[in-house]
Design a protein around this motif. Structure first.
Motif, PDB file in Angstrom:
ATOM      1  N   ALA A   1       0.882  -1.078  -0.078  1.00 23.50           N
ATOM      2  CA  ALA A   1       0.071  -0.020   0.079  1.00 23.50           C
ATOM      3  C   ALA A   1       0.767   1.432  -0.053  1.00 23.50           C
ATOM      4  N   GLY A   2       2.277   1.110  -0.130  1.00 18.33           N
ATOM      5  CA  GLY A   2       3.095   2.403  -0.136  1.00 18.33           C
ATOM      6  C   GLY A   2       3.213   2.993  -1.482  1.00 18.33           C
ATOM      7  N   THR A   3       4.302   3.818  -1.736  1.00 21.16           N
ATOM      8  CA  THR A   3       4.567   4.375  -2.897  1.00 21.16           C
ATOM      9  C   THR A   3       5.937   3.727  -3.477  1.00 21.16           C
ATOM     10  N   SER A   4       6.174   3.680  -4.755  1.00 17.66           N
ATOM     11  CA  SER A   4       7.283   3.427  -5.194  1.00 17.66           C
ATOM     12  C   SER A   4       7.305   4.163  -6.752  1.00 17.66           C
ATOM     13  N   PRO A   5       8.397   4.422  -7.128  1.00 14.63           N
ATOM     14  CA  PRO A   5       8.492   5.092  -8.687  1.00 14.63           C
ATOM     15  C   PRO A   5       8.347   4.082  -9.745  1.00 14.63           C
ATOM     16  N   GLN A   6       7.401   4.545 -10.658  1.00 14.00           N
ATOM     17  CA  GLN A   6       7.052   3.778 -11.788  1.00 14.00           C
ATOM     18  C   GLN A   6       7.896   3.973 -12.974  1.00 14.00           C
ATOM     19  N   GLY A   7       8.602   5.234 -12.959  1.00 13.03           N
ATOM     20  CA  GLY A   7       9.590   5.327 -13.828  1.00 13.03           C
ATOM     21  C   GLY A   7      10.983   5.587 -13.295  1.00 13.03           C
ATOM     22  N   SER A   8      11.805   6.452 -13.708  1.00 10.22           N
ATOM     23  CA  SER A   8      13.015   6.885 -13.263  1.00 10.22           C
ATOM     24  C   SER A   8      13.029   7.666 -11.980  1.00 10.22           C
TER      25      SER A   8
ATOM     26  N   ASN B   1       8.428  -3.783   4.798  1.00  9.06           N
ATOM     27  CA  ASN B   1       9.917  -3.850   4.498  1.00  9.06           C
ATOM     28  C   ASN B   1      10.191  -3.741   3.069  1.00  9.06           C
ATOM     29  N   HIS B   2       9.536  -2.602   2.563  1.00 12.70           N
ATOM     30  CA  HIS B   2       9.783  -2.244   1.120  1.00 12.70           C
ATOM     31  C   HIS B   2      10.115  -0.773   0.871  1.00 12.70           C
ATOM     32  N   TYR B   3      11.408  -0.615   0.717  1.00 10.20           N
ATOM     33  CA  TYR B   3      11.974   0.425   0.866  1.00 10.20           C
ATOM     34  C   TYR B   3      12.520   1.183  -0.548  1.00 10.20           C
ATOM     35  N   LYS B   4      12.034   0.375  -1.762  1.00  9.43           N
ATOM     36  CA  LYS B   4      12.575   1.089  -2.826  1.00  9.43           C
ATOM     37  C   LYS B   4      12.108   2.670  -3.209  1.00  9.43           C
ATOM     38  N   GLY B   5      13.176   3.467  -3.632  1.00  6.62           N
ATOM     39  CA  GLY B   5      12.905   4.737  -3.841  1.00  6.62           C
ATOM     40  C   GLY B   5      12.522   5.583  -2.479  1.00  6.62           C
ATOM     41  N   ILE B   6      12.603   4.951  -1.584  1.00  4.89           N
ATOM     42  CA  ILE B   6      12.281   5.892  -0.189  1.00  4.89           C
ATOM     43  C   ILE B   6      12.687   6.797  -0.046  1.00  4.89           C
ATOM     44  N   TRP B   7      14.052   7.326  -0.414  1.00  2.00           N
ATOM     45  CA  TRP B   7      14.844   8.488  -0.343  1.00  2.00           C
ATOM     46  C   TRP B   7      13.929   9.586  -0.876  1.00  2.00           C
ATOM     47  N   ILE B   8      13.339   9.214  -2.265  1.00  5.24           N
ATOM     48  CA  ILE B   8      12.748  10.126  -3.022  1.00  5.24           C
ATOM     49  C   ILE B   8      11.526  10.790  -1.977  1.00  5.24           C
ATOM     50  N   TYR B   9      10.829   9.844  -1.391  1.00  7.69           N
ATOM     51  CA  TYR B   9       9.673  10.280  -0.583  1.00  7.69           C
ATOM     52  C   TYR B   9       9.927  10.769   0.476  1.00  7.69           C
ATOM     53  N   LEU B  10      11.250  10.933   1.238  1.00  4.85           N
ATOM     54  CA  LEU B  10      11.777  11.533   2.402  1.00  4.85           C
ATOM     55  C   LEU B  10      12.115  12.651   2.121  1.00  4.85           C
ATOM     56  N   THR B  11      12.751  13.117   0.853  1.00  5.97           N
ATOM     57  CA  THR B  11      13.389  14.364   0.569  1.00  5.97           C
ATOM     58  C   THR B  11      12.559  15.357  -0.323  1.00  5.97           C
ATOM     59  N   SER B  12      12.123  14.740  -1.433  1.00  7.89           N
ATOM     60  CA  SER B  12      11.660  15.676  -2.557  1.00  7.89           C
ATOM     61  C   SER B  12      10.320  16.534  -1.888  1.00  7.89           C
ATOM     62  N   PRO B  13       9.228  15.639  -0.961  1.00  5.55           N
ATOM     63  CA  PRO B  13       8.179  16.269  -0.641  1.00  5.55           C
ATOM     64  C   PRO B  13       8.520  17.535   0.486  1.00  5.55           C
ATOM     65  N   VAL B  14       9.556  17.301   1.311  1.00  4.24           N
ATOM     66  CA  VAL B  14      10.052  18.406   2.042  1.00  4.24           C
ATOM     67  C   VAL B  14      10.457  19.522   1.447  1.00  4.24           C
TER      68      VAL B  14
ATOM     69  N   ILE C   1       2.265   7.660 -11.406  1.00  2.61           N
ATOM     70  CA  ILE C   1       3.675   7.841 -11.671  1.00  2.61           C
ATOM     71  C   ILE C   1       4.623   7.790 -10.457  1.00  2.61           C
ATOM     72  N   THR C   2       3.992   8.119  -9.222  1.00  2.54           N
ATOM     73  CA  THR C   2       4.627   7.949  -8.146  1.00  2.54           C
ATOM     74  C   THR C   2       4.020   7.697  -6.785  1.00  2.54           C
TER      75      THR C   2
ATOM     76  N   GLN D   1      12.355  11.347 -12.650  1.00  3.04           N
ATOM     77  CA  GLN D   1      11.147  11.620 -12.863  1.00  3.04           C
ATOM     78  C   GLN D   1      10.272  11.775 -11.510  1.00  3.04           C
ATOM     79  N   ALA D   2      10.423  10.562 -10.814  1.00  2.00           N
ATOM     80  CA  ALA D   2       9.511  10.718  -9.584  1.00  2.00           C
ATOM     81  C   ALA D   2       9.986  11.840  -8.620  1.00  2.00           C
ATOM     82  N   PHE D   3      11.297  12.163  -8.462  1.00  2.00           N
ATOM     83  CA  PHE D   3      11.621  13.109  -7.619  1.00  2.00           C
ATOM     84  C   PHE D   3      11.137  14.532  -7.991  1.00  2.00           C
ATOM     85  N   VAL D   4      11.115  14.809  -9.366  1.00  2.00           N
ATOM     86  CA  VAL D   4      10.444  16.019  -9.767  1.00  2.00           C
ATOM     87  C   VAL D   4       9.006  16.216  -9.615  1.00  2.00           C
TER      88      VAL D   4
END
Length: 278
Positions: free
Chosen positions: A152-159, A228-241, A210-211, A162-165
């Motif tokens: 039920a979490g979030t993960s990038p579907q592209g690069s 225990n699914h951390y794919k792309g988690i750094w994007i969701y911890l930094t980009s929204p902030v 997309i994201t 792209q997800a960060f932007v």
């Protein structure tokens, strides 16, 4: 998402040995007062509101995703978008007057950088939000576990770029709207919940595929911890902030003007609320 002030702002007056007012109490007493403000009952009530509000927001939003996958896409993308938007709207109206209805570490940090939220309360608010999100994700995992377990979490579907932007832009947009309806006394405050909820709905509608349209580090971190699914988690911890802080500061830049109110806008609905302007 209303602006929150820290503490009650009241400072005691101490009498010295001569009976004269001493407005500078001893350091130990000042420290005690700060501690009382930080861990007062009203502040604990705010934290409880953030835990409960974030729990129901994540439970409703993520449940729509899980149910959609498990039941032949019966909810659909528009349905998921509506669930997220309505959940935000009703929770803003429910506890916005208690805690400010942040439910989002990015929003809390953005308000703090603009000095609209006490910096010392940020860690407690973020902890409450992550706790609520993790509890909600855990509840869903227990209810819908099985051979068709759904993340039920979030993960990038592209690069990742792209997800960060995309996350930066939609969170910028969200925080810009929040700053407008919740911190500017020229706006119609009663419509804050509707405006913020509609913004979330719009963002999820086009950015969801997309994201996952997180816009919220707690929304992504809670399900990630449970699954225990951390794919792309750094994007969701930094980009929204970064997006939220930028959105808040950009609104602060356009908020101030030397023009009379009637020149800012000709909107009749806006002018009707001008009587509330400071």
């Amino acid at each position: 998402m209303a602006e929150i002030s820290g503490g009650n702002g009241n400072h005691g007056v101490v009498l010295n040995v001569n009976g004269e007012a001493n407005h500078n109490p001893p350091p130990s007493e000042s420290k005690s007062k700060d501690s009382d403000i930080r861990f007062s009952v009203p502040f604990m009530q705010k934290l409880m509101a953030e835990v409960v509000g974030t729990y129901f927001l994540i439970f409703a939003g993520c449940a729509s995703v899980v149910v959609n996958v498990n039941n032949d896409k019966v909810v659909s993308l528009p349905g998921i978008s509506i669930v997220w938007g309505l959940a935000v709207m009703v929770l803003v109206y429910s506890v916005g007057h208690i805690s400010g209805a942040h439910f989002n570490p990015a929003v809390t940090i953005a308000f703090a950088t603009c000095k609209r939220f006490p910096l010392k309360q940020v860690p407690a608010y973020i902890s409450a939000q992550v706790l609520g999100s993790t509890m909600a994700a855990g509840t869903l995992r227990l209810l819908f576990s099985g051979p068709h377990d759904v993340f039920a979490g979030t993960s990038p579907q592209g690069s990742d770029l792209q997800a960060f932007v995309v996350e930066f832009i939609i969170t910028f947009y969200l925080m810009f709207v929040i700053s407008g309806v919740a911190t500017d006394n020229r706006a119609i405050g009663e419509l804050a919940g509707l405006a913020v909820g509609a913004t979330v709905l719009l963002n999820v509608m086009f950015a969801g595929p997309i994201t996952g349209a997180s816009m919220n580090p707690a929304r992504s971190l809670g399900p990630a911890i449970v699954s225990n699914h951390y794919k792309g988690i750094w994007i969701y911890l930094t980009s929204p902030v970064l997006g939220a802080v930028s959105g808040a500061w950009v609104y602060n830049m356009v908020r101030y003007t030397d023009k009379p109110l009637r020149e800012i806008t000709k909107s009749a609905s806006f002018l009707k609320s001008s009587r509330n302007c400071g």
